[in-house]
Design an enzyme around this catalytic site. Sequence first.
Site, PDB file in Angstrom:
ATOM      1  N   HIS A 167      29.131  75.486  43.251  1.00 51.12           N
ATOM      2  CA  HIS A 167      28.029  75.127  44.364  1.00 51.12           C
ATOM      3  C   HIS A 167      27.095  76.443  44.761  1.00 51.12           C
ATOM      4  O   HIS A 167      25.801  76.164  44.826  1.00 51.12           O
ATOM      5  CB  HIS A 167      28.556  74.435  45.461  1.00 51.12           C
ATOM      6  CG  HIS A 167      28.801  73.065  45.221  1.00 51.12           C
ATOM      7  ND1 HIS A 167      27.850  72.307  44.966  1.00 51.12           N
ATOM      8  CD2 HIS A 167      29.928  72.163  45.316  1.00 51.12           C
ATOM      9  CE1 HIS A 167      28.219  70.946  44.971  1.00 51.12           C
ATOM     10  NE2 HIS A 167      29.500  70.987  45.117  1.00 51.12           N
TER      11      HIS A 167
ATOM     12  N   CYS B 289      32.624  64.732  43.381  1.00 52.66           N
ATOM     13  CA  CYS B 289      31.928  65.646  44.337  1.00 52.66           C
ATOM     14  C   CYS B 289      31.178  64.742  45.487  1.00 52.66           C
ATOM     15  O   CYS B 289      30.698  63.709  45.250  1.00 52.66           O
ATOM     16  CB  CYS B 289      30.825  66.309  43.648  1.00 52.66           C
ATOM     17  SG  CYS B 289      29.887  67.343  44.433  1.00 52.66           S
ATOM     18  N   LEU B 290      31.239  65.359  46.643  1.00 55.20           N
ATOM     19  CA  LEU B 290      30.527  64.632  47.721  1.00 55.20           C
ATOM     20  C   LEU B 290      29.413  64.444  47.821  1.00 55.20           C
ATOM     21  O   LEU B 290      28.686  63.507  48.349  1.00 55.20           O
ATOM     22  CB  LEU B 290      31.055  65.375  49.103  1.00 55.20           C
ATOM     23  CG  LEU B 290      32.652  65.275  49.550  1.00 55.20           C
ATOM     24  CD1 LEU B 290      32.857  66.061  50.621  1.00 55.20           C
ATOM     25  CD2 LEU B 290      33.259  63.705  49.467  1.00 55.20           C
TER      26      LEU B 290
ATOM     27  N   GLY C  82      36.779  69.589  49.445  1.00 53.87           N
ATOM     28  CA  GLY C  82      36.247  70.850  49.419  1.00 53.87           C
ATOM     29  C   GLY C  82      34.628  70.602  49.823  1.00 53.87           C
ATOM     30  O   GLY C  82      34.253  69.326  49.446  1.00 53.87           O
TER      31      GLY C  82
ATOM     32  N   HIS D  50      35.147  74.661  41.672  1.00 44.69           N
ATOM     33  CA  HIS D  50      34.184  73.533  41.823  1.00 44.69           C
ATOM     34  C   HIS D  50      33.339  73.823  42.957  1.00 44.69           C
ATOM     35  O   HIS D  50      32.122  74.035  42.931  1.00 44.69           O
ATOM     36  CB  HIS D  50      34.666  72.274  42.103  1.00 44.69           C
ATOM     37  CG  HIS D  50      33.874  71.115  42.635  1.00 44.69           C
ATOM     38  ND1 HIS D  50      33.454  69.916  41.656  1.00 44.69           N
ATOM     39  CD2 HIS D  50      32.916  70.991  43.650  1.00 44.69           C
ATOM     40  CE1 HIS D  50      32.572  69.300  42.332  1.00 44.69           C
ATOM     41  NE2 HIS D  50      32.292  69.744  43.168  1.00 44.69           N
ATOM     42  N   GLU D  51      33.916  74.362  44.010  1.00 46.53           N
ATOM     43  CA  GLU D  51      33.053  74.727  45.415  1.00 46.53           C
ATOM     44  C   GLU D  51      32.440  76.157  45.129  1.00 46.53           C
ATOM     45  O   GLU D  51      31.357  76.444  45.524  1.00 46.53           O
ATOM     46  CB  GLU D  51      34.066  74.883  46.497  1.00 46.53           C
ATOM     47  CG  GLU D  51      34.753  73.680  47.023  1.00 46.53           C
ATOM     48  CD  GLU D  51      34.096  72.422  47.211  1.00 46.53           C
ATOM     49  OE1 GLU D  51      32.665  72.723  47.445  1.00 46.53           O
ATOM     50  OE2 GLU D  51      34.271  71.347  46.769  1.00 46.53           O
TER      51      GLU D  51
HETATM   52 NI    NI Z   1      31.038  69.259  44.999  1.00 44.16          NI
END
Ligand code: NI
Length: 177
Positions: free
Chosen positions: A138, A92-93, A45, A134-135
């Site tokens: 953000h 998380c990226l 994501g 999660h997304e």
């Molecule tokens: Ni993330």
Amino acid sequence: MVREIVKYGSKVLRQPCAPVTQIDPSVKALVRDLFDSMGAAEGVGLAAPQLGVLRRIVVVDVSRQHPELLPISLINPRIVSAEGRETAEEGCLSFPDMYGQVPRHTKVSVEALDINGKQFTVDAEGFYARALQHELDHLDGKLFIDYLSPLKRQLIRGKLKTLKNEGERWDLEHSQA
Ligand code: NI
């Protein structure tokens, strides 16, 4: 186009995102960049603020884990119902090589607009529901580390401090001054 993913420490990851009022070419280009950047990073994501854009847009792709689920983009997404509670490991990226235990709802229904402005609902559970929650976090400046126990936060303090420099560097490079 693959773009740099903003790392922890950047201010953009802590700001609330504005709703999309018109799905114009810039929105469509952003959705493509989100897919490209998520794919290049092999993530499940990505949210617009992770590319430095404060708009309510996310993409999710759990097809590696669940081949029956197609990648989707969600514009102005919101959770309309949620149930259950489950804690599992998350990453998380914007936090390379960092993971932690995060409680999430086991099932969610999310309403959003697609790329053509048409409203749709996605009913998700398990890993898919987790990725969506999660997304969506953000978009309100909320990050997975906010859920970690004080002990865990203490353990990763050094890693976070190092990472913070990367986020701050991004801010400097992209300041409007
Ligand atoms: Ni993330």
